[in-house]
Scaffold this active site. Structure first.
Site, short mmCIF file in Angstrom:
data_model
loop_
_atom_site.label_atom_id
_atom_site.label_comp_id
_atom_site.label_asym_id
_atom_site.label_seq_id
_atom_site.Cartn_x
_atom_site.Cartn_y
_atom_site.Cartn_z
N HIS A 87 0.82 -1.22 0.00
CA HIS A 87 0.00 0.00 0.00
C HIS A 87 0.85 1.26 0.00
O HIS A 87 0.36 2.33 -0.32
CB HIS A 87 -1.05 -0.02 1.12
N ASP A 224 1.20 -7.66 2.27
CA ASP A 224 1.30 -6.23 1.99
C ASP A 224 2.76 -5.76 1.81
O ASP A 224 3.31 -5.07 2.66
CB ASP A 224 0.62 -5.46 3.13
N SER A 649 3.96 2.22 8.47
CA SER A 649 3.77 1.22 7.43
C SER A 649 5.07 0.96 6.70
O SER A 649 5.75 1.90 6.30
CB SER A 649 2.74 1.69 6.42
N1 ARG Z 1 -4.60 0.37 7.49
C1 ARG Z 1 -3.30 0.43 6.90
C2 ARG Z 1 -2.72 1.83 7.08
O1 ARG Z 1 -3.22 2.61 7.78
C3 ARG Z 1 -3.31 -0.04 5.49
C4 ARG Z 1 -3.94 0.89 4.52
C5 ARG Z 1 -3.96 0.47 3.09
N2 ARG Z 1 -4.88 -0.59 2.81
C6 ARG Z 1 -6.19 -0.43 2.49
N3 ARG Z 1 -6.93 -1.47 2.33
N4 ARG Z 1 -6.76 0.76 2.35
O2 ARG Z 1 -2.21 2.54 6.30
N1 GLU Z 2 -1.15 1.28 7.60
C1 GLU Z 2 -0.56 2.34 8.37
C2 GLU Z 2 0.41 3.20 7.57
O1 GLU Z 2 0.21 3.43 6.41
C3 GLU Z 2 0.05 1.76 9.58
C4 GLU Z 2 -1.05 1.36 10.41
C5 GLU Z 2 -1.22 2.28 11.57
O2 GLU Z 2 -1.83 3.36 11.46
O3 GLU Z 2 -0.72 1.85 12.60
O4 GLU Z 2 1.33 3.75 8.09
#
Ligand code: ARG
Ligand code: GLU
Length: 714
Positions: A87, A224, A649
């Protein structure tokens, strides 16, 4: 009694260092990690502070990069090979994708160096050093200054220091960041590399497996990750893209451990967490819980429903809106978890208790009245904060209007003659139309502006807005007229714009919409939010010190025992251990997942769960090669107690010996309130097991030639 700056600083440093954290909460500064190292070692770490951060010799920090301006990446070879999340590389993968070469859908693997794909606008930054520069930044400060004057002084001193620091050029970049609400300032010096090429990415059915349904959730089975390579000039210095550039030789890269992870194992995350608010006043939290988050969530639900419907109907639209949708959906879902978590933790009530105790302790000190003052400021700020949130989640999300504004900005008067930058216009138009689908934008306009009418108090409705609503009767009719008449919906017309067309552009309904709101916001909202936030900053600076003094005076009061600076996208260390959790009564989650879970979720009829046939075949034949664990399955993800946030991330997850065991990519939904309040029972970061990365490279990508440049721990 007013303290001198020196004693304040001493207190800051001492408290960060000597008071032991009871849980795994905290995002620590690498340069001060010697203050935490005893605790880390007690919890299992086998290396020293110098192995983590050292400016005289290679240390782990040299293998960690800020990837773009919002993710982390780590070096895994002596030839500039870098791992980050899928991502994080998503928009790059998307940029190289088309209906014919759908790398998002099918994945991409360079089979040799010359197949690696360059990326415009992508950079990675290595931290050269960080240092406390408080005395330089506050040079000339006088306690009688207003906050405005102080802000100006900090800005002036920072710019001078940054200029001095980076004058050698050569990719040097520096920032000065406030820590502890400006009780301390740190200089961060980076070396930024701009030739970063895409090496590989799994298909989205692996890299984004589970999509937004599984996002923020455990158990998780998302692969990921994506891979890039940093290029440098022949002297290993940063250089813009050139085919003559050569792979960058890092001072340090991670050795990879494939030995596997167990519950209880020590883990440590090294990366760039973006933003936390751990020391917030109860009123700030109450706003988030009761107003900010719920309204933002509701607005995004409307937009997501529209996007999802159209994306479901066309592959072209699915690609066009994949990245946009993911961005909108990500925070949308996180906020929901955050609200739940804050409520469950009773954070507002707990903070109120704490504030009561603080206020009574503060009587007769310099902190007397501070709690009340902050509450009063929040009360005054609330309507403006709400208007700001609403404006950003409605008006500012209309793509056509944003585009109209950026085109209008290309009209400039040069030597008394109107000019229009046609080259830039063509670039902007190209990237806008590539990923724009009018029905989505137009329906979103109608949906969010209908909510504006319903939920925004009259005094925050600009005169222009009222006139339009009067004219059209409702947001739907307004949308239809705007999108029906704006020249910006017509790519051909836009390509013919010249300096002569200024009047037409400035009268265009999409431009007028954006511009009128912007003028209103700048005149009626922003000055108030700026003023109040300044006053809040000042109060928080005292409150931050107050909380530390309170802790010291009362020997660790109810609430907090250790102080670390809130995250601000600077390099931090978080440590903890691999651990399951119980999200609800009667439920317990174990800390690791395997390929078996992928097969359980596999469903050819659901886009997000439709895995590659290749993976099904591998599973059927148990063709795991060397990547199976003791149970005979391929490990996929694991969770741990490291305190992380957005920006982490792609961060390396490191074991007790300093070897790479995984990549951080998420947090569990029930623990997303950890940006505000950390619950050691519930808050878990989610990591991708490095063995699944290697399995995917080899078995799905067929790119195991990349292993040759990696180093594996015994
Ligand atoms: N939750 C993760 C973060 O905050 C992954 C985000 C990307 N993935 C998604 N399905 N939108 O960034
Ligand atoms: N997916 C998040 C990022 O893009 C990390 C997840 C979080 O917020 O801890 O940094």
């Amino acid at each position: 009694m007013k303290k001198t700056f020196r004693t304040i600083l001493a207190a800051v440093v001492a408290l960060a260092g000597t008071v032991t954290a009871k849980a795994d909460e905290g995002m620590w500064l690498p340069s001060l990690i010697s203050q935490r190292i005893a605790d880390m070692q007690e919890k299992g770490f086998r290396l020293d502070a110098d192995d983590i951060y050292n400016i005289n010799q290679a240390s782990l920090k040299d293998a960690v990069v800020l990837f773009g301006r919002g993710c982390t990446g780590e070096l895994v070879s002596g030839e500039g090979l870098l791992l980050t999340n899928h991502h994080c590389g998503y928009s790059q993968i998307q940029q190289h994708s088309s209906v014919e070469h759908d790398y998002l859908r099918d994945g991409f693997w360079a089979m040799s160096r010359d197949e690696e794909l360059p990326n415009k606008g992508l950079s990675v930054s290595f931290l050269d050093r960080m240092e406390d520069v408080t005395s330089v930044i506050l040079n000339g400060y006088d306690p009688n200054m207003t906050e405005e004057e102080r802000v100006a002084l900090v800005k002036k001193n920072s710019s001078a220091l940054i200029e001095e620091t980076t004058k050698a050029g050569n990719g040097l970049r520096a920032t000065v960041e406030a820590l502890y609400y400006g009780n301390q300032y740190f200089l961060f010096v980076y070396r930024e590399y701009n030739d970063v090429r895409l090496v590989g990415a799994p298909p989205s059915s692996i890299g984004k497996f589970g999509g937004d349904t599984d996002n923020w959730m455990w158990p998780r089975h998302t692969g990921d990750f994506s891979m890039f390579r940093i290029y440098a000039d022949k002297d290993n210095n940063p250089a813009p893209y050139s085919k003559d550039n050569v792979p960058y030789k890092p001072k340090k890269f991670f050795r990879i451990s494939t030995a596997g992870v167990q519950e209880g194992d020590f883990t440590f995350i090294y990366g760039f967490p973006g933003s936390t608010k751990e020391y917030m006043h109860s009123e700030g939290v109450r706003y988030i819980e009761e107003l900010g988050d719920p309204h933002k969530i509701a607005l995004r639900t409307l937009r997501l429903d529209i996007m999802n419907r159209h994306q479901g109907q066309s592959q072209k639209v699915r690609i066009q809106y994949s990245s946009k949708n993911a961005n909108v959906s990500n925070a949308w879902k996180k906020w929901q978890g955050e609200v739940k978590g804050i409520r469950k933790m009773k954070t507002v009530a707990t903070k109120q208790e704490y504030e009561k105790a603080f206020a009574s302790w503060a009587k007769g000190t310099e902190y007397e009245g501070l709690i009340e003052k902050i509450a009063a400021l929040y009360e005054e700020l609330e309507p403006y904060a709400f208007a700001t949130d609403y404006y950003s989640e409605t008006v500012r999300t209309i793509e056509l209007a944003n585009f109209a504004m950026s085109m209008a900005r290309l009209f400039v008067i040069k030597d008394d003659v109107m000019s229009f930058d046609k080259t830039r216009a063509a670039e902007l138009a190209e990237s806008f139309y590539k990923d724009w689908y009018q029905p989505i934008d137009q329906e979103s306009f109608a949906a969010v502006m209908t909510q504006y009418e319903k939920n925004v108090p009259e005094e925050f409705k600009p005169a222009y807005y009222k006139a339009q609503m009067e004219k059209y009767g409702n947001a739907q009719a307004w949308a239809d007229d705007m999108f029906g008449t704006s020249l910006f919906t017509d790519k051909a017309k836009v390509s013919e714009l010249t300096a002569e067309d200024k009047d037409q552009v400035f009268a265009d309904p999409a431009f007028v919409f954006f511009n009128e709101f912007l003028k209103w916001y700048s005149a009626d909202v922003q000055p108030q939010t700026t003023r109040l936030n300044r006053e809040l900053d000042l109060a928080y600076r005292d409150y931050m010190r107050g909380q530390m003094d309170f802790a010291e005076a009362t020997d660790g009061p109810a609430g907090r025992e250790a102080f670390y600076p809130d995250a601000n996208l600077t390099l931090r260390v978080a440590y903890g251990h691999i651990k399951g959790y119980s999200p609800a009564d009667g439920v317990y989650y174990t800390p690791s997942s395997t390929i078996k879970g992928i097969m359980e979720k596999d469903n050819p009829d659901i886009f997000d769960y439709n895995i590659p046939q290749r993976l099904r075949d591998i599973y059927a034949q148990k063709d795991y090669g060397r990547w199976a664990d003791a149970s005979g399955e391929v490990p996929v993800c694991f969770i741990a107690t490291n305190h992380t946030t957005g920006g982490n991330s792609g961060s390396p997850v490191i074991n007790a010996d300093g070897d790479l065991i995984g990549l951080n990519f998420d947090r569990v939904w029930e623990g997303t309130m950890s940006d505000i309040v950390f619950d050691p029972e519930i808050c878990r970061n989610i990591a991708l097991d490095v063995r699944y990365v290697l399995f995917t490279i080899e078995k799905i990508g067929g790119a195991e030639y990349l292993f040759n440049e990696m180093v594996f721990a015994e």
